[in-house]
Enzyme design. Structure first.
Site, short mmCIF file in Angstrom:
data_model
loop_
_atom_site.label_atom_id
_atom_site.label_comp_id
_atom_site.label_asym_id
_atom_site.label_seq_id
_atom_site.Cartn_x
_atom_site.Cartn_y
_atom_site.Cartn_z
N ASN A 109 0.85 -1.20 0.00
CA ASN A 109 0.00 0.00 0.00
C ASN A 109 0.88 1.24 0.00
OD1 ASN A 109 -2.46 1.56 0.35
ND2 ASN A 109 -1.81 1.91 2.46
N SER A 138 4.91 6.88 2.17
CA SER A 138 5.49 5.58 2.50
C SER A 138 4.81 4.49 1.69
CB SER A 138 5.29 5.26 3.98
OG SER A 138 5.75 6.31 4.81
N ASP A 147 -2.26 0.84 8.24
CA ASP A 147 -1.04 1.65 8.03
C ASP A 147 0.10 1.24 8.97
OD1 ASP A 147 -2.53 3.16 6.18
OD2 ASP A 147 -3.22 4.52 7.73
C1 4DW Z 1 -6.84 2.64 4.74
C2 4DW Z 1 -7.09 2.42 6.09
C3 4DW Z 1 -8.39 2.53 6.60
C4 4DW Z 1 -9.46 2.84 5.78
C5 4DW Z 1 -9.19 3.03 4.44
C6 4DW Z 1 -7.89 2.92 3.93
C7 4DW Z 1 -5.40 2.61 4.26
C8 4DW Z 1 -4.88 1.39 3.45
C9 4DW Z 1 -5.60 0.13 3.63
C10 4DW Z 1 -6.75 -0.20 2.92
N1 4DW Z 1 -7.22 -1.39 3.36
C11 4DW Z 1 -6.43 -1.85 4.34
C12 4DW Z 1 -5.39 -0.94 4.55
C13 4DW Z 1 -4.42 -1.26 5.58
O1 4DW Z 1 -3.45 -0.53 5.84
N2 4DW Z 1 -4.60 -2.41 6.28
C14 4DW Z 1 -5.63 -3.25 6.05
N3 4DW Z 1 -6.54 -3.01 5.06
N4 4DW Z 1 -5.79 -4.37 6.77
C15 4DW Z 1 -10.88 2.90 6.34
O2 4DW Z 1 -11.08 3.14 7.52
N5 4DW Z 1 -11.94 2.62 5.52
C16 4DW Z 1 -13.35 2.59 5.89
C17 4DW Z 1 -14.25 2.99 4.79
C18 4DW Z 1 -14.10 4.08 4.03
C19 4DW Z 1 -14.92 4.29 2.80
O3 4DW Z 1 -15.47 3.30 2.24
O4 4DW Z 1 -15.02 5.43 2.34
C20 4DW Z 1 -13.81 1.18 6.16
O5 4DW Z 1 -14.81 1.05 6.89
O6 4DW Z 1 -13.25 0.22 5.60
C1 GAR Z 2 -3.08 8.95 -2.32
O1 GAR Z 2 -2.63 10.17 -1.80
C2 GAR Z 2 -2.74 7.81 -1.38
O2 GAR Z 2 -1.51 7.95 -0.73
C3 GAR Z 2 -3.88 7.92 -0.40
O3 GAR Z 2 -5.02 8.15 -1.20
C4 GAR Z 2 -4.62 8.90 -2.34
C5 GAR Z 2 -5.12 8.19 -3.59
O4 GAR Z 2 -4.96 9.00 -4.71
N1 GAR Z 2 -4.01 6.72 0.37
C6 GAR Z 2 -4.35 6.71 1.64
O5 GAR Z 2 -4.65 7.71 2.26
C7 GAR Z 2 -4.35 5.34 2.28
N2 GAR Z 2 -4.41 5.46 3.69
P1 GAR Z 2 -5.04 8.38 -6.18
O6 GAR Z 2 -6.38 7.66 -6.28
O7 GAR Z 2 -5.00 9.59 -7.07
O8 GAR Z 2 -3.88 7.49 -6.35
#
Ligand code: 4DW
Ligand code: GAR
Length: 206
Positions: A109, A138, A147
Protein backbone atom coordinates in the site's frame (compact mmCIF):
# COMPACT_ATOMS: atom_id res chain seq x y z
CA UNK A 1 12.32 -11.48 -18.08
CA UNK A 2 9.21 -12.96 -16.49
CA UNK A 3 7.26 -10.11 -15.08
CA UNK A 4 5.23 -10.36 -11.88
CA UNK A 5 1.49 -10.26 -12.49
CA UNK A 6 0.17 -7.36 -10.43
CA UNK A 7 -3.39 -6.29 -9.58
CA UNK A 8 -3.99 -2.70 -8.49
CA UNK A 9 -6.94 -2.06 -6.17
CA UNK A 10 -8.42 1.43 -6.22
CA UNK A 11 -11.45 3.34 -4.98
CA UNK A 12 -11.28 6.61 -6.91
CA UNK A 13 -9.27 8.90 -9.18
CA UNK A 14 -6.25 6.60 -9.61
CA UNK A 15 -3.33 8.96 -10.09
CA UNK A 16 -0.99 6.48 -8.38
CA UNK A 17 -2.38 3.76 -10.62
CA UNK A 18 -1.52 6.02 -13.57
CA UNK A 19 2.06 6.37 -12.34
CA UNK A 20 2.35 2.58 -12.01
CA UNK A 21 0.95 2.12 -15.53
CA UNK A 22 3.22 4.80 -17.02
CA UNK A 23 6.35 3.25 -15.51
CA UNK A 24 5.79 -0.02 -17.38
CA UNK A 25 8.33 -0.64 -20.09
CA UNK A 26 10.73 -3.28 -21.38
CA UNK A 27 12.80 -3.41 -18.19
CA UNK A 28 9.90 -3.13 -15.77
CA UNK A 29 9.68 -6.27 -13.55
CA UNK A 30 5.91 -6.00 -13.16
CA UNK A 31 2.88 -6.16 -15.43
CA UNK A 32 -0.42 -4.68 -14.27
CA UNK A 33 -2.85 -7.33 -15.46
CA UNK A 34 -6.04 -6.07 -13.83
CA UNK A 35 -7.42 -3.09 -11.91
CA UNK A 36 -10.26 -3.59 -9.43
CA UNK A 37 -12.30 -0.83 -7.80
CA UNK A 38 -14.76 -1.26 -4.94
CA UNK A 39 -16.68 1.69 -6.45
CA UNK A 40 -18.09 1.59 -10.00
CA UNK A 41 -17.71 4.52 -12.36
CA UNK A 42 -14.51 6.00 -10.91
CA UNK A 43 -11.84 7.72 -12.99
CA UNK A 44 -9.21 5.12 -12.15
CA UNK A 45 -11.13 2.40 -14.03
CA UNK A 46 -11.11 4.60 -17.15
CA UNK A 47 -7.35 5.12 -16.76
CA UNK A 48 -6.86 1.34 -16.77
CA UNK A 49 -9.05 0.79 -19.84
CA UNK A 50 -7.25 3.64 -21.62
CA UNK A 51 -3.99 1.75 -21.01
CA UNK A 52 -5.52 -1.48 -22.34
CA UNK A 53 -5.73 -3.10 -18.91
CA UNK A 54 -8.77 -5.04 -17.71
CA UNK A 55 -10.78 -2.88 -15.31
CA UNK A 56 -13.49 -4.31 -13.06
CA UNK A 57 -15.74 -3.00 -10.30
CA UNK A 58 -16.42 -5.39 -7.43
CA UNK A 59 -18.69 -3.28 -5.28
CA UNK A 60 -18.47 -3.83 -1.53
CA UNK A 61 -22.01 -2.45 -1.22
CA UNK A 62 -23.35 -5.52 -3.01
CA UNK A 63 -22.23 -7.61 -0.02
CA UNK A 64 -23.89 -5.47 2.66
CA UNK A 65 -22.02 -5.59 5.98
CA UNK A 66 -20.31 -8.88 5.18
CA UNK A 67 -16.71 -7.77 4.62
CA UNK A 68 -15.46 -11.31 4.22
CA UNK A 69 -17.99 -12.09 1.48
CA UNK A 70 -16.68 -9.08 -0.46
CA UNK A 71 -13.12 -10.24 0.10
CA UNK A 72 -13.91 -13.81 -0.97
CA UNK A 73 -15.23 -12.49 -4.27
CA UNK A 74 -12.19 -10.27 -4.68
CA UNK A 75 -9.81 -13.11 -3.80
CA UNK A 76 -11.48 -15.53 -6.22
CA UNK A 77 -11.29 -12.97 -9.02
CA UNK A 78 -7.60 -12.22 -8.43
CA UNK A 79 -6.75 -15.94 -8.34
CA UNK A 80 -8.66 -16.49 -11.56
CA UNK A 81 -6.39 -13.88 -13.20
CA UNK A 82 -3.26 -15.57 -11.76
CA UNK A 83 -2.32 -12.43 -9.84
CA UNK A 84 0.96 -12.71 -7.92
CA UNK A 85 1.04 -9.37 -6.10
CA UNK A 86 -1.65 -6.87 -5.05
CA UNK A 87 -0.93 -3.13 -4.86
CA UNK A 88 -3.43 -0.90 -3.05
CA UNK A 89 -3.52 2.60 -4.57
CA UNK A 90 -6.08 4.77 -2.83
CA UNK A 91 -8.14 1.67 -1.96
CA UNK A 92 -10.32 2.76 0.93
CA UNK A 93 -11.77 -0.45 2.42
CA UNK A 94 -10.13 -1.99 5.45
CA UNK A 95 -9.21 -5.59 4.61
CA UNK A 96 -9.83 -8.24 7.27
CA UNK A 97 -7.42 -10.93 8.44
CA UNK A 98 -9.05 -13.23 5.87
CA UNK A 99 -7.75 -11.31 2.85
CA UNK A 100 -4.57 -10.03 4.50
CA UNK A 101 -3.69 -13.60 5.53
CA UNK A 102 -4.45 -15.01 2.09
CA UNK A 103 -2.15 -12.44 0.46
CA UNK A 104 0.49 -12.15 3.20
CA UNK A 105 3.80 -10.98 1.74
CA UNK A 106 2.07 -10.16 -1.54
CA UNK A 107 0.08 -7.08 -0.54
CA UNK A 108 1.44 -3.50 -0.49
CA UNK A 109 0.00 0.00 0.00
CA UNK A 110 0.99 3.64 -0.38
CA UNK A 111 0.22 6.10 2.40
CA UNK A 112 0.67 9.89 2.29
CA UNK A 113 2.86 10.40 5.36
CA UNK A 114 6.24 9.36 6.69
CA UNK A 115 4.99 6.38 8.70
CA UNK A 116 4.91 5.65 11.58
CA UNK A 117 3.92 9.33 11.84
CA UNK A 118 0.34 10.14 10.91
CA UNK A 119 -1.39 6.88 10.09
CA UNK A 120 -5.07 7.20 9.17
CA UNK A 121 -6.79 10.14 7.55
CA UNK A 122 -6.10 13.90 7.41
CA UNK A 123 -2.37 13.32 7.24
CA UNK A 124 -1.49 16.71 5.71
CA UNK A 125 -3.30 18.88 8.27
CA UNK A 126 -1.85 16.77 11.09
CA UNK A 127 1.68 17.01 9.65
CA UNK A 128 1.35 20.80 9.39
CA UNK A 129 -0.07 21.09 12.92
CA UNK A 130 2.86 19.05 14.29
CA UNK A 131 5.35 21.66 13.15
CA UNK A 132 7.42 19.07 11.27
CA UNK A 133 9.54 20.51 8.46
CA UNK A 134 9.64 17.22 6.58
CA UNK A 135 6.59 15.39 5.24
CA UNK A 136 6.34 12.61 2.67
CA UNK A 137 4.90 9.26 1.75
CA UNK A 138 5.49 5.58 2.50
CA UNK A 139 5.03 2.29 0.67
CA UNK A 140 4.49 -0.56 3.12
CA UNK A 141 3.48 -4.18 3.37
CA UNK A 142 -0.16 -4.48 4.42
CA UNK A 143 -0.86 -6.27 7.69
CA UNK A 144 -4.05 -6.58 9.66
CA UNK A 145 -3.55 -3.23 11.34
CA UNK A 146 -4.17 -0.04 9.42
CA UNK A 147 -1.04 1.65 8.03
CA UNK A 148 1.17 -0.47 10.28
CA UNK A 149 3.04 -2.99 8.11
CA UNK A 150 6.82 -2.99 7.52
CA UNK A 151 8.00 -0.06 5.42
CA UNK A 152 9.39 -0.81 1.95
CA UNK A 153 10.33 2.73 0.95
CA UNK A 154 9.75 6.35 1.75
CA UNK A 155 10.14 9.66 -0.05
CA UNK A 156 10.36 12.98 1.78
CA UNK A 157 9.02 16.38 0.75
CA UNK A 158 9.67 19.72 2.47
CA UNK A 159 7.02 21.60 4.41
CA UNK A 160 7.07 25.20 3.10
CA UNK A 161 6.35 28.39 5.02
CA UNK A 162 2.64 29.20 4.76
CA UNK A 163 1.79 25.70 3.54
CA UNK A 164 -1.84 24.61 3.39
CA UNK A 165 -3.02 20.99 3.56
CA UNK A 166 -3.91 21.17 -0.16
CA UNK A 167 -0.49 22.50 -1.14
CA UNK A 168 1.26 19.85 0.93
CA UNK A 169 -1.03 17.16 -0.54
CA UNK A 170 -0.11 18.19 -4.10
CA UNK A 171 3.62 18.16 -3.29
CA UNK A 172 3.30 14.79 -1.57
CA UNK A 173 1.33 13.32 -4.47
CA UNK A 174 4.18 14.11 -6.88
CA UNK A 175 6.53 12.20 -4.59
CA UNK A 176 4.06 9.29 -4.39
CA UNK A 177 4.10 9.02 -8.17
CA UNK A 178 7.88 8.55 -8.08
CA UNK A 179 8.02 6.35 -5.02
CA UNK A 180 5.33 3.80 -5.85
CA UNK A 181 6.75 2.55 -9.18
CA UNK A 182 10.23 2.43 -7.61
CA UNK A 183 9.01 0.33 -4.68
CA UNK A 184 6.79 -1.96 -6.75
CA UNK A 185 9.72 -2.59 -9.11
CA UNK A 186 12.01 -3.40 -6.21
CA UNK A 187 9.49 -5.77 -4.65
CA UNK A 188 8.86 -7.50 -7.99
CA UNK A 189 12.57 -7.74 -8.74
CA UNK A 190 13.09 -9.75 -5.54
CA UNK A 191 16.10 -9.22 -3.28
CA UNK A 192 16.81 -7.39 -1.14
CA UNK A 193 13.53 -5.65 -0.49
CA UNK A 194 11.28 -8.69 -0.37
CA UNK A 195 13.61 -10.62 1.94
CA UNK A 196 13.06 -9.00 5.29
CA UNK A 197 11.07 -6.57 7.33
CA UNK A 198 13.85 -4.00 7.71
CA UNK A 199 12.81 -0.53 6.55
CA UNK A 200 14.68 0.45 3.41
CA UNK A 201 14.80 4.03 2.25
CA UNK A 202 14.15 4.49 -1.43
CA UNK A 203 15.40 7.84 -2.60
CA UNK A 204 12.87 8.38 -5.33
CA UNK A 205 14.57 11.57 -6.43
CA UNK A 206 17.84 10.07 -7.63
C1 4DW B 1 -6.84 2.64 4.74
C2 4DW B 1 -7.09 2.42 6.09
C3 4DW B 1 -8.39 2.53 6.60
C4 4DW B 1 -9.46 2.84 5.78
C5 4DW B 1 -9.19 3.03 4.44
C6 4DW B 1 -7.89 2.92 3.93
C7 4DW B 1 -5.40 2.61 4.26
C8 4DW B 1 -4.88 1.39 3.45
C9 4DW B 1 -5.60 0.13 3.63
C10 4DW B 1 -6.75 -0.20 2.92
N1 4DW B 1 -7.22 -1.39 3.36
C11 4DW B 1 -6.43 -1.85 4.34
C12 4DW B 1 -5.39 -0.94 4.55
C13 4DW B 1 -4.42 -1.26 5.58
O1 4DW B 1 -3.45 -0.53 5.84
N2 4DW B 1 -4.60 -2.41 6.28
C14 4DW B 1 -5.63 -3.25 6.05
N3 4DW B 1 -6.54 -3.01 5.06
N4 4DW B 1 -5.79 -4.37 6.77
C15 4DW B 1 -10.88 2.90 6.34
O2 4DW B 1 -11.08 3.14 7.52
N5 4DW B 1 -11.94 2.62 5.52
C16 4DW B 1 -13.35 2.59 5.89
C17 4DW B 1 -14.25 2.99 4.79
C18 4DW B 1 -14.10 4.08 4.03
C19 4DW B 1 -14.92 4.29 2.80
O3 4DW B 1 -15.47 3.30 2.24
O4 4DW B 1 -15.02 5.43 2.34
C20 4DW B 1 -13.81 1.18 6.16
O5 4DW B 1 -14.81 1.05 6.89
O6 4DW B 1 -13.25 0.22 5.60
C1 GAR C 1 -3.08 8.95 -2.32
O1 GAR C 1 -2.63 10.17 -1.80
C2 GAR C 1 -2.74 7.81 -1.38
O2 GAR C 1 -1.51 7.95 -0.73
C3 GAR C 1 -3.88 7.92 -0.40
O3 GAR C 1 -5.02 8.15 -1.20
C4 GAR C 1 -4.62 8.90 -2.34
C5 GAR C 1 -5.12 8.19 -3.59
O4 GAR C 1 -4.96 9.00 -4.71
N1 GAR C 1 -4.01 6.72 0.37
C6 GAR C 1 -4.35 6.71 1.64
O5 GAR C 1 -4.65 7.71 2.26
C7 GAR C 1 -4.35 5.34 2.28
N2 GAR C 1 -4.41 5.46 3.69
P1 GAR C 1 -5.04 8.38 -6.18
O6 GAR C 1 -6.38 7.66 -6.28
O7 GAR C 1 -5.00 9.59 -7.07
O8 GAR C 1 -3.88 7.49 -6.35
Amino acid sequence: MTRKRVAVLISGRGTNLQALLDAQGPFCPYEIVVVVSNNAGVAGLDRAREAGVEAVAIEHRAFGKDREAFERALDAFLRDRNVELVALAGFMRVLTSYFVGAWAGKLINIHPSLLPSFPGLDTYARALASGAKLAGCSVHWVTEGVDTGPIIGQAAVPVMPGDTPDALAARTLEAEHLLYPACLSLVCGGAPLSQGPAPILVNAFL
